[in-house]
Enzyme design. Structure first.
Site, PDB file in Angstrom:
ATOM      1  N   ILE A   1      -1.688  32.522 -35.433  1.00  0.00           N
ATOM      2  CA  ILE A   1      -3.113  33.156 -34.984  1.00  0.00           C
ATOM      3  C   ILE A   1      -3.534  32.402 -33.936  1.00  0.00           C
ATOM      4  O   ILE A   1      -3.863  33.126 -33.012  1.00  0.00           O
ATOM      5  CB  ILE A   1      -4.133  32.620 -36.304  1.00  0.00           C
ATOM      6  N   GLU A   2      -3.139  31.188 -33.625  1.00  0.00           N
ATOM      7  CA  GLU A   2      -3.678  30.366 -32.342  1.00  0.00           C
ATOM      8  C   GLU A   2      -3.189  30.865 -30.978  1.00  0.00           C
ATOM      9  O   GLU A   2      -3.803  31.122 -29.845  1.00  0.00           O
ATOM     10  CB  GLU A   2      -3.213  28.992 -32.298  1.00  0.00           C
TER      11      GLU A   2
ATOM     12  N   PRO B   1      15.595  38.512 -39.528  1.00  0.00           N
ATOM     13  CA  PRO B   1      14.579  37.754 -38.967  1.00  0.00           C
ATOM     14  C   PRO B   1      14.051  38.153 -37.358  1.00  0.00           C
ATOM     15  O   PRO B   1      13.008  38.185 -37.189  1.00  0.00           O
ATOM     16  CB  PRO B   1      14.905  36.206 -39.116  1.00  0.00           C
TER      17      PRO B   1
ATOM     18  N   LYS C   1      23.568  46.085 -33.255  1.00  0.00           N
ATOM     19  CA  LYS C   1      22.471  46.424 -34.177  1.00  0.00           C
ATOM     20  C   LYS C   1      21.147  45.856 -33.682  1.00  0.00           C
ATOM     21  O   LYS C   1      20.405  46.345 -34.019  1.00  0.00           O
ATOM     22  CB  LYS C   1      23.037  45.527 -35.391  1.00  0.00           C
TER      23      LYS C   1
ATOM     24  N   CYS D   1       6.419   0.232 -19.063  1.00  0.00           N
ATOM     25  CA  CYS D   1       4.716   0.306 -19.258  1.00  0.00           C
ATOM     26  C   CYS D   1       4.442  -0.789 -20.446  1.00  0.00           C
ATOM     27  O   CYS D   1       4.525  -1.638 -20.049  1.00  0.00           O
ATOM     28  CB  CYS D   1       4.450   1.644 -19.635  1.00  0.00           C
TER      29      CYS D   1
ATOM     30  N   HIS E   1       6.060   4.880 -15.198  1.00  0.00           N
ATOM     31  CA  HIS E   1       6.932   5.541 -15.917  1.00  0.00           C
ATOM     32  C   HIS E   1       8.089   6.265 -15.111  1.00  0.00           C
ATOM     33  O   HIS E   1       7.974   7.348 -14.752  1.00  0.00           O
ATOM     34  CB  HIS E   1       6.488   6.741 -16.917  1.00  0.00           C
TER      35      HIS E   1
ATOM     36  N   GLU F   1      10.930   7.362 -16.021  1.00  0.00           N
ATOM     37  CA  GLU F   1      11.803   8.460 -16.659  1.00  0.00           C
ATOM     38  C   GLU F   1      11.318   9.817 -16.531  1.00  0.00           C
ATOM     39  O   GLU F   1      12.060  10.845 -16.467  1.00  0.00           O
ATOM     40  CB  GLU F   1      11.547   7.903 -18.158  1.00  0.00           C
TER      41      GLU F   1
HETATM   42  N1  GLN Z   1      -0.887   0.555 -24.308  1.00  0.00           N
HETATM   43  C1  GLN Z   1      -0.948   0.228 -22.826  1.00  0.00           C
HETATM   44  C2  GLN Z   1      -2.008   0.528 -21.991  1.00  0.00           C
HETATM   45  O1  GLN Z   1      -2.653   1.273 -22.065  1.00  0.00           O
HETATM   46  C3  GLN Z   1       0.764   0.786 -22.396  1.00  0.00           C
HETATM   47  C4  GLN Z   1       0.689   2.334 -22.271  1.00  0.00           C
HETATM   48  C5  GLN Z   1       1.859   2.786 -22.233  1.00  0.00           C
HETATM   49  O2  GLN Z   1       3.011   2.247 -22.454  1.00  0.00           O
HETATM   50  N2  GLN Z   1       1.772   4.105 -21.390  1.00  0.00           N
HETATM   51  O3  GLN Z   1      -2.003   0.067 -20.990  1.00  0.00           O
END
Ligand code: GLN
Length: 533
Positions: free
Chosen positions: A149-150, A191, A224, A382, A507, A509
């Protein structure tokens, strides 16, 4: 004028629509086209920032500080695009904007309806993304599964798009599942037929079908599907399970999906070259010389998606160093009760990722102590950096009750809230978010890793290192090698007498790519390989 590809999913969720979209972006980029990728998310949250990872998986953060769906991570990893708030729309954002316009009186006299007001707002956002990105082709992935639905307003808006933009400028791709039924010894197309049927009821006739399958599809199965789903046979693309997601662009390329798309759009482009991708990513990820085990200490480890970008960045570090990275996912709570040296036996590197809340923290701290004392390469991200700071405060600086004020009120708040954070009442979108500059100290490990003195990395946190403790920490052997100069905030900490102990408040990553591993991950894997037990 941009062309648009809408990608929908059918039968079940988790078929890899994000990876399919990113792979299509990749093959089109390789033809010299500029692409933009968008994700439309049908949930009513304005963004996933306040959702639990169990509900949503990783929250991916863009340069401009938007908290977005993790599929945007795939888009950035596979292509050269850089996403922003324009690349992720949620139902919540759409309703928010329509309702605030209504309050201003913009629709004076009218009844506000899903069609046309909500669908118009969706279309405006898609066109805005095209405008901002100046892309030749905008790839729009619609979240959810056809029949939900969403997602109906998004599907309806995409149906209208072809009417608005012209037949040749819009293409519909539907991703489905063709399951293999063991007892019958064959694959089943029903399906897919039903899913395409549901899409047709909405008014969308797919131009291309991508069929996820465990078994190769025979010619007759493709015929098919083609007949029953009203899709040309050559546009029935099979997408078998592969060892690496980075093979998917090659799978599509082999079946000339790029040609099918370009001929629909009547575009003539240079021929594609995925040789470099094949050589430097696919071949290396499939046939590495070395193998290494890295422990990731988290609290959502049973979920595939909660640390998606971390897992990918580790694989990228492996690709660079010609190593298969086996990821040992360790529940941080298990370390609180169990024997650390037993649980971490045989791992060559320890990574503590980001997170929120007190649960599992003491286990992470135990793992960091183990890494510090046993000289095992360590990367903290972090919350992982904050835990490294707490561990050092308690076990090296002698501040036994040191903690973060996120978890406890303490005499030694080595991690605390910035004044500017204290004024926020709302939780959504109020963290320190997005890219900030960071100055790196010369002669540090960080400088060796990055090979430069100024970097920009993405943030998502509220708490910071408490600068009152800086002198004490430095005296005891910690080096603050990365600083956000405008506010003197600590961004990188490292240990002096350790082969690789580095922790960052941001971060990294999110910026790692398979063909260009993030330096922190690249060097982490390198250090782990050279200290392999
Ligand atoms: N909880 C921690 C903060 O808010 C680290 C946050 C995180 O790792 N993204 O600072």
């Amino acid at each position: 004028m941009s062309k648009y590809i809408f990608i929908t999913g059918g039968v079940i969720s988790s078929l890899g629509k994000g990876i399919a979209s990113a792979s299509i972006g990749k093959i089109l980029e390789s033809r010299g086209l500029k692409v933009a990728l968008m994700k439309l998310d049908p949930y009513i949250n304005v963004d996933p920032g306040t959702m639990n990872p169990y509900q949503h998986g990783e929250v991916y953060v863009t340069e401009d500080g938007s908290e977005t769906d993790l599929d945007l991570g795939h888009y950035e990893r596979f292509t050269n695009t850089i996403s922003s708030k324009f690349n992720n729309i949620t139902t919540g954002q759409i309703y928010n904007s329509v309702i605030s316009r209504e309050r201003k009186g913009d629709y004076l006299g009218k009844t506000i309806q899903v069609i046309p007001h909500i669908t118009d707002a969706i279309k405006e956002r898609i066109e805005k993304c095209a405008l901002v990105s100046k892309a030749d082709i905008v790839i729009v992935e619609i979240g959810g599964t056809v029949g939900d639905i969403e997602s109906l307003p998004f599907l309806e808006a995409s149906r209208q798009f072809r009417l608005d933009m012209g037949y040749d400028n819009v293409l519909y791709i539907h991703l489905t599942l063709v399951p293999y039924i063991k007892a019958a010894g064959e694959v089943k197309t029903k399906p897919t037929q039903h899913s395409v049927g549901t899409l047709r009821e909405i008014g969308i006739i797919p131009d291309v079908l991508i069929c996820r399958t465990e078994e190769p599809l025979t010619d007759s199965v493709k015929e098919k599907i083609s007949l029953f789903c009203n899709v040309r046979k050559e546009a029935v693309i099979e997408s078998p399970d592969k060892d690496s997601i980075y093979q998917v662009p090659l799978v599509f390329k082999e079946q000339i999906l790029d040609e099918i798309i370009l001929s629909h759009f009547k575009l003539i482009c240079k021929s594609s070259d995925l040789k470099e991708w094949e050589r430097s990513v696919v071949n290396r990820v499939l046939n590495p010389k070395n193998k290494i085990t890295i422990a990731v200490i988290g609290k959502y480890i049973e979920l595939q998606d909660a640390y998606k970008s971390i897992y990918e960045a580790l694989i990228h570090g492996g690709i660079h160093n010609d190593a298969r990275v086996e990821i040992k996912r360790i529940d941080s709570e298990s370390l609180e009760k169990g024997k650390v040296e037993k649980i971490l036996e045989g791992v060559s590197g320890i990574l503590v990722p980001g997170g929120f809340g007190y649960r599992g923290i003491e286990g992470k701290i135990k793992a960091i102590k183990f890494a510090r004392q046993n000289k095992i390469p360590f990367l903290g991200i972090c919350l992982g950096m904050q835990c490294a700071v707490i561990e050092f405060a308690r076990n090296v600086c002698g501040l036994a009750s040191a903690n973060s004020t996120e978890f406890k009120q303490t005499k030694y708040p080595v991690i605390s809230l910035l004044e500017e954070q204290k004024k926020f009442k709302d939780l959504g979108g109020t963290m320190r978010l997005g890219a900030y500059p960071c100055k790196i100290r010369k002669n540090s490990l960080a400088f060796k890793v990055y090979e430069k003195g100024l970097i920009h990395e993405r943030h998502r946190h509220r708490y910071e290192f408490n600068n009152q403790y800086k002198n004490l920490f430095e005296k005891k052997g910690i080096s603050f090698s990365g600083i956000y100069p405008q506010k003197e905030l600590v961004e990188i900490v490292e240990l002096k007498n350790h082969p690789y102990f580095i922790a960052v408040q941001f971060h990294p990553e999110f910026k790692s790519k398979p063909d260009k591993a993030h330096p922190l991950f690249r060097e982490f894997i390198k250090a782990a390989l050279s200290s392999k037990p």
